[in-house]
Enzyme design. Structure first.
Site, PDB file in Angstrom:
ATOM      1  N   HIS A   1       0.833  -1.205   0.000  1.00  0.00           N
ATOM      2  CA  HIS A   1       0.000   0.000   0.000  1.00  0.00           C
ATOM      3  C   HIS A   1       0.871   1.261   0.000  1.00  0.00           C
ATOM      4  O   HIS A   1       0.685   2.165  -0.828  1.00  0.00           O
ATOM      5  CB  HIS A   1      -0.907  -0.018   1.235  1.00  0.00           C
ATOM      6  CG  HIS A   1      -1.710   1.231   1.434  1.00  0.00           C
ATOM      7  ND1 HIS A   1      -3.050   1.315   1.144  1.00  0.00           N
ATOM      8  CD2 HIS A   1      -1.358   2.462   1.920  1.00  0.00           C
ATOM      9  CE1 HIS A   1      -3.489   2.528   1.417  1.00  0.00           C
ATOM     10  NE2 HIS A   1      -2.475   3.244   1.904  1.00  0.00           N
ATOM     11  N   GLU A   2       1.819   1.313   0.929  1.00  0.00           N
ATOM     12  CA  GLU A   2       2.653   2.510   1.039  1.00  0.00           C
ATOM     13  C   GLU A   2       3.576   2.674  -0.159  1.00  0.00           C
ATOM     14  O   GLU A   2       3.962   3.791  -0.502  1.00  0.00           O
ATOM     15  CB  GLU A   2       3.475   2.456   2.335  1.00  0.00           C
ATOM     16  CG  GLU A   2       2.636   2.435   3.612  1.00  0.00           C
ATOM     17  CD  GLU A   2       1.687   3.618   3.713  1.00  0.00           C
ATOM     18  OE1 GLU A   2       1.990   4.687   3.142  1.00  0.00           O
ATOM     19  OE2 GLU A   2       0.635   3.475   4.361  1.00  0.00           O
TER      20      GLU A   2
ATOM     21  N   HIS B   1       1.917   4.925  -2.669  1.00  0.00           N
ATOM     22  CA  HIS B   1       2.086   6.348  -2.357  1.00  0.00           C
ATOM     23  C   HIS B   1       3.516   6.807  -2.676  1.00  0.00           C
ATOM     24  O   HIS B   1       3.729   7.866  -3.279  1.00  0.00           O
ATOM     25  CB  HIS B   1       1.810   6.597  -0.869  1.00  0.00           C
ATOM     26  CG  HIS B   1       0.378   6.422  -0.475  1.00  0.00           C
ATOM     27  ND1 HIS B   1      -0.666   6.972  -1.169  1.00  0.00           N
ATOM     28  CD2 HIS B   1      -0.183   5.763   0.585  1.00  0.00           C
ATOM     29  CE1 HIS B   1      -1.813   6.671  -0.572  1.00  0.00           C
ATOM     30  NE2 HIS B   1      -1.546   5.922   0.496  1.00  0.00           N
TER      31      HIS B   1
END
Length: 430
Positions: free
Chosen positions: A20-21, A24
């Site tokens: 997920h990170e 980003h």
């Protein structure tokens, strides 16, 4: 084995968070935003290493993760950080703005998050949840097309000797009960129905629907019996049976008058093709959205399960601790190792789908809140341009921080309630 199951789930959780990170991080760097930190977990740092301008690390509590981007909030109206106010709400705004600028260095003026165009900020914030969606789809496809899933088949597990309305909730025949069409036709256990009324099918839902619409009809049934096809004839009875929804699932407590043959289908592990997999995932996404919308209504039952004597419903909200316990239970099930692995993969797929949907809620401090702020900025700037008004400038998301703190407080309380319920009255799969 229970502990091993928890460890395997924890590892999958860490991978999901890191993935997920990474969404980003990669898009932020793509658009030239400075990212000083990429961390998996919270609390004390266990390991970290600096590469370039970014510190990469793992923290002690594997319940989340984050990246730190420079300049998440714009400065005040005068172009500078505002002085600390005595108003508690204003203080929250100024604290958030100060934190956003505390790591700004000389040369970062062109590398601040808020200076990027709204569509770029939307991509950066959407990339994290989108990575979870990609992972969920990949995991689901792996199970559906690689391992298969447990489902009803057209094979016969048992034959009912008589016609009993399902709403009566009994399994013993009375003298007044007529023989079931299946028993009268000579259907036997382990027969596999390959055609019904001239329609060949190996799909249980399709066979069930064919039986239900054939009440009162004389139907030819072709079965595979020990490798040989045998044709049987049955007059389909009318019975009170469980209602089915559009997805083929039984609706608890609701019944309809429909055709009845009188046998129980066997279950088995069946691999899905691409089309079936897409349909299955579409149904699961719809279920997940409905469950997310229904969360507030489940709080009373969850409270009663945690602090009262109420049962823990199978569809009750479950947190990371509860999911880890389920992972432990999977490892102790007396089933083939391939099916244990499939259940682990399916559990992680569901977790990633939940992460995607939850983070897309248009509320700060979630990713969806920042996306909503960027879209609102784009809308009002476009409106100003059309109406030939001055550019209103970047939307100050920091002004929403009081709301974000309230939302975060609600989330914390709900998380604690789920945690307590997961410990004292957990959801069990067996």
């Amino acid at each position: 084995m229970f502990i091993l199951g928890i460890v395997v789930f924890a590892f999958g959780l860490l991978v999901s968070i890191a993935w997920h990170e990474l969404g980003h991080l990669s898009t932020a760097k793509l658009f030239g935003i400075r990212v000083p930190q990429y961390m998996v977990g919270f609390g004390p740092t266990i390991w970290s290493r600096r590469k370039g301008e970014t510190e990469y690390g793992v923290k002690a509590v594997p319940f989340g993760g984050y990246i730190r981007m420079i300049g998440m909030f714009p400065p005040g109206p005068d172009g500078r950080l505002e002085a600390r106010s005595t108003s508690p709400w204003r203080g929250m705004i100024e604290d958030a703005r100060s934190a956003a600028f505390e790591e700004v260095k000389e040369g970062d003026e062109t590398r601040l998050f808020y200076t990027r165009k709204p569509w770029k900020r939307v991509i950066v914030m959407f990339a994290g949840p989108f990575m979870n969606l990609i992972l969920a789809v990949g995991l689901f496809f792996t199970v559906l097309m690689g391992f298969g899933i447990q489902q009803q088949t057209t094979s016969v597990a048992s034959v009912s000797p008589c016609v009993i309305a399902q709403s009566e909730n009994r399994d013993t025949c009375k003298k007044s009960d007529p023989p079931s069409p299946a028993a009268a036709a000579g259907l036997e256990r382990d027969d596999r129905i390959v055609a019904f009324g001239g329609v060949r099918t190996d799909d249980w839902n399709k066979l069930s629907d064919l039986i239900r619409v054939s009440a009162g009809k004389d139907v030819a049934i072709v079965v595979d019996r020990k490798g040989q096809e045998v044709t049987l004839h049955a007059k389909i009875a009318t019975n009170r049976v469980a209602k089915k929804d559009s997805g083929g699932a039984y609706v608890q407590g609701q019944y309809v008058e429909a055709g009845f043959l009188g046998f129980s289908s066997a279950t088995g592990v069946v691999k899905q093709d691409f089309g079936q997999s897409v349909t299955w995932m579409g149904d699961r996404v719809g279920d997940a959205v409905d469950s997310l919308a229904a969360l507030p209504s489940k709080v009373p039952a969850l409270w009663n399960a945690a602090f009262g004597d109420g049962p823990r419903e199978p569809d009750s909200p479950m947190g990371i601790v509860g999911a880890a316990r389920v992972g432990g239970e999977i490892a102790t099930l007396d089933i083939p190792a391939s099916q244990q692995l499939a259940m682990f993969v399916m559990l992680l797929g569901g977790f990633n789908l939940s992460l995607f949907l939850f983070n897309m809620l248009p509320l700060l401090p979630l990713d969806g809140g920042h996306i909503a702020g960027a879209l609102w900025e784009s809308l009002r700037r476009s409106a100003a341009k059309v109406m030939r008004r001055p550019d209103p400038g970047p939307f100050d998301v920091a002004k929403l921080m009081p709301v974000a703190y309230v939302v975060a407080g609600v989330f914390v309380c709900f998380t604690l309630l789920v945690l307590i319920a997961d410990v004292v009255n957990p959801v069990r799969i067996s």
